[in-house]
Design an enzyme around this catalytic site. Structure first.
Site, PDB file in Angstrom:
ATOM      1  N   TYR A  31     -10.468  15.257  -6.073  1.00 33.74           N
ATOM      2  CA  TYR A  31      -9.627  14.383  -6.910  1.00 33.74           C
ATOM      3  C   TYR A  31      -8.733  15.233  -7.814  1.00 33.74           C
ATOM      4  O   TYR A  31      -7.513  15.025  -7.874  1.00 33.74           O
ATOM      5  CB  TYR A  31     -10.510  13.448  -7.738  1.00 33.74           C
ATOM      6  CG  TYR A  31      -9.775  12.661  -8.807  1.00 33.74           C
ATOM      7  CD1 TYR A  31      -8.860  11.665  -8.470  1.00 33.74           C
ATOM      8  CD2 TYR A  31      -9.999  12.919 -10.162  1.00 33.74           C
ATOM      9  CE1 TYR A  31      -8.188  10.955  -9.453  1.00 33.74           C
ATOM     10  CE2 TYR A  31      -9.336  12.204 -11.153  1.00 33.74           C
ATOM     11  CZ  TYR A  31      -8.431  11.224 -10.799  1.00 33.74           C
ATOM     12  OH  TYR A  31      -7.756  10.511 -11.766  1.00 33.74           O
ATOM     13  N   GLY A  32      -9.334  16.212  -8.494  1.00 28.42           N
ATOM     14  CA  GLY A  32      -8.545  17.069  -9.383  1.00 28.42           C
ATOM     15  C   GLY A  32      -7.440  17.796  -8.629  1.00 28.42           C
ATOM     16  O   GLY A  32      -6.321  17.949  -9.123  1.00 28.42           O
ATOM     17  N   ALA A  33      -7.754  18.239  -7.418  1.00 28.48           N
ATOM     18  CA  ALA A  33      -6.755  18.955  -6.620  1.00 28.48           C
ATOM     19  C   ALA A  33      -5.592  18.035  -6.265  1.00 28.48           C
ATOM     20  O   ALA A  33      -4.420  18.445  -6.300  1.00 28.48           O
ATOM     21  CB  ALA A  33      -7.409  19.500  -5.352  1.00 28.48           C
ATOM     22  N   ALA A  34      -5.909  16.792  -5.940  1.00 26.90           N
ATOM     23  CA  ALA A  34      -4.842  15.844  -5.585  1.00 26.90           C
ATOM     24  C   ALA A  34      -3.947  15.591  -6.790  1.00 26.90           C
ATOM     25  O   ALA A  34      -2.714  15.531  -6.671  1.00 26.90           O
ATOM     26  CB  ALA A  34      -5.445  14.541  -5.080  1.00 26.90           C
ATOM     27  N   LYS A  35      -4.540  15.453  -7.972  1.00 26.57           N
ATOM     28  CA  LYS A  35      -3.732  15.237  -9.184  1.00 26.57           C
ATOM     29  C   LYS A  35      -2.936  16.495  -9.519  1.00 26.57           C
ATOM     30  O   LYS A  35      -1.755  16.422  -9.885  1.00 26.57           O
ATOM     31  CB  LYS A  35      -4.634  14.855 -10.360  1.00 26.57           C
ATOM     32  CG  LYS A  35      -5.196  13.450 -10.288  1.00 26.57           C
ATOM     33  CD  LYS A  35      -4.107  12.395 -10.252  1.00 26.57           C
ATOM     34  CE  LYS A  35      -4.621  10.993 -10.498  1.00 26.57           C
ATOM     35  NZ  LYS A  35      -3.596   9.958 -10.294  1.00 26.57           N
ATOM     36  N   ASP A  55       0.878  -1.168   0.000  1.00 31.26           N
ATOM     37  CA  ASP A  55       0.000   0.000   0.000  1.00 31.26           C
ATOM     38  C   ASP A  55       0.918   1.221   0.000  1.00 31.26           C
ATOM     39  O   ASP A  55       1.612   1.500   0.986  1.00 31.26           O
ATOM     40  CB  ASP A  55      -0.893  -0.011   1.245  1.00 31.26           C
ATOM     41  CG  ASP A  55      -1.863   1.163   1.247  1.00 31.26           C
ATOM     42  OD1 ASP A  55      -1.572   2.190   0.584  1.00 31.26           O
ATOM     43  OD2 ASP A  55      -2.920   1.061   1.902  1.00 31.26           O
TER      44      ASP A  55
END
Ligand code: NAP
Length: 256
Positions: free
Chosen positions: A160-164, A62
């Site tokens: 999600y977009g912010a993490a990418k 993980d």
């Protein structure tokens, strides 16, 4: 000599296509993921497709957990003097994996969703990269992140977009630090890609048609579309390409 290629998320979807890309060019591939049975299947399929390539190596970890990434690093260090390519494909949208109802109401749920997406997409790539960066072949090594169209135009709830998107400045900083050693660092940002576990069975025909209509060529991306771009970035032909985010989405980010 075979290129040594580490692919996170190499058991399924884009990562699996990437592992096959390199095995098909006689690469020594290491595939990393959390499910050992999925990795075993992937390794078997790669072996069947490319019997003359070095046998792919599965590693269960993980990547959001530092001690498991350290275990991976220590094991690989014993096997290989250096790596040629690191592909960070592990990731996903936690709201595609768990319904919003799985999260608590209010700010506690918001905090959890953002934290989970950060861990899955940002931290997993950062920990694996930091663990292996000193063993990348220099000159010639390659680091490739898998970002998303969501980093450019959002993903519904932002998390999600912010993490990418947070992978992009990391990519630029690493490229600057490693450039003098002849190592390139880039990211590929796919649009809608089918035949992966990303969306599961969650897309309705209407949702799917909407996604296809966004692409200027009217089709979904395939895992091979992304793997081919990653493969090019890893090739000597791309040796002067670094600190770049390549969008692979049939033009969908601009819309039709
Ligand atoms: N499909 C799309 O439309 C699309 C679009 C843009 C970007 N992307 C990105 O492309 C990448 C690959 O996604 P995909 O579409 O190929 O989906 P996928 O089939 O779900 O692949 C994700 C892989 O990551 C692995 N993974 C997830 N969490 C992990 C963890 N904590 N540690 C280690 N491995 C982990 C999964 O294996 P285990 O579950 O066994 O760990 C799985 O093999 C992801 O980063 C995704 O965000 C996909």
């Amino acid at each position: 000599m075979s290129q040594v290629v580490v692919v996170s998320g190499g058991g399924t979807g884009i990562g699996f296509a990437t592992a096959k890309y390199f095995a098909g060019r006689n690469g020594q591939v290491v595939v990393v993921g959390r499910r050992s049975n999925i990795l075993a299947q992937a390794v078997e399929e790669i072996g069947r497709a490319f019997p003359s390539a070095p046998a792919a190596i599965p590693f269960t970890a993980d990547l959001t957990l530092p001690d498991q990434v350290e275990g991976l690093r220590d094991t690989l260090k014993e096997k290989f003097d250096a790596f040629d390519v690191l592909v960070n494909a592990a990731g996903g949208h936690v709201l595609r994996q768990h319904p919003a109802s799985a999260y608590a109401d209010g700010l506690a749920g918001v905090a959890r969703r953002w934290t989970d997406n950060f861990r899955l997409n940002t931290l997993s790539a950062v920990l694996l990269t930091e663990a292996l960066v000193d063993q990348l072949r220099a000159p010639g090594g390659r680091i490739i992140f898998v970002s998303s169209i969501a980093a450019y135009r959002g993903s519904g709830q932002g998390c999600y977009g912010a993490a990418k998107a947070s992978l992009h400045p990391y990519c630029y900083d690493l490229a600057k630090a490693l450039g003098p050693r002849g190592i390139t660092v880039n990211a590929v940002a796919p649009g809608y890609v089918e035949d992966t576990e990303f969306f599961g069975a969650a897309l309705s025909e209407t949702q799917r048609a909407g996604k296809l209509a966004e692409a200027m060529n009217g089709r979904a991306g395939t895992p091979d579309d992304i793997a081919n771009t990653i493969g090019w970035l890893a090739s000597p032909d791309a040796c002067h390409v670094t600190a770049q985010i390549l969008q692979v989405n049939g033009g969908a980010e601009r819309g039709r």
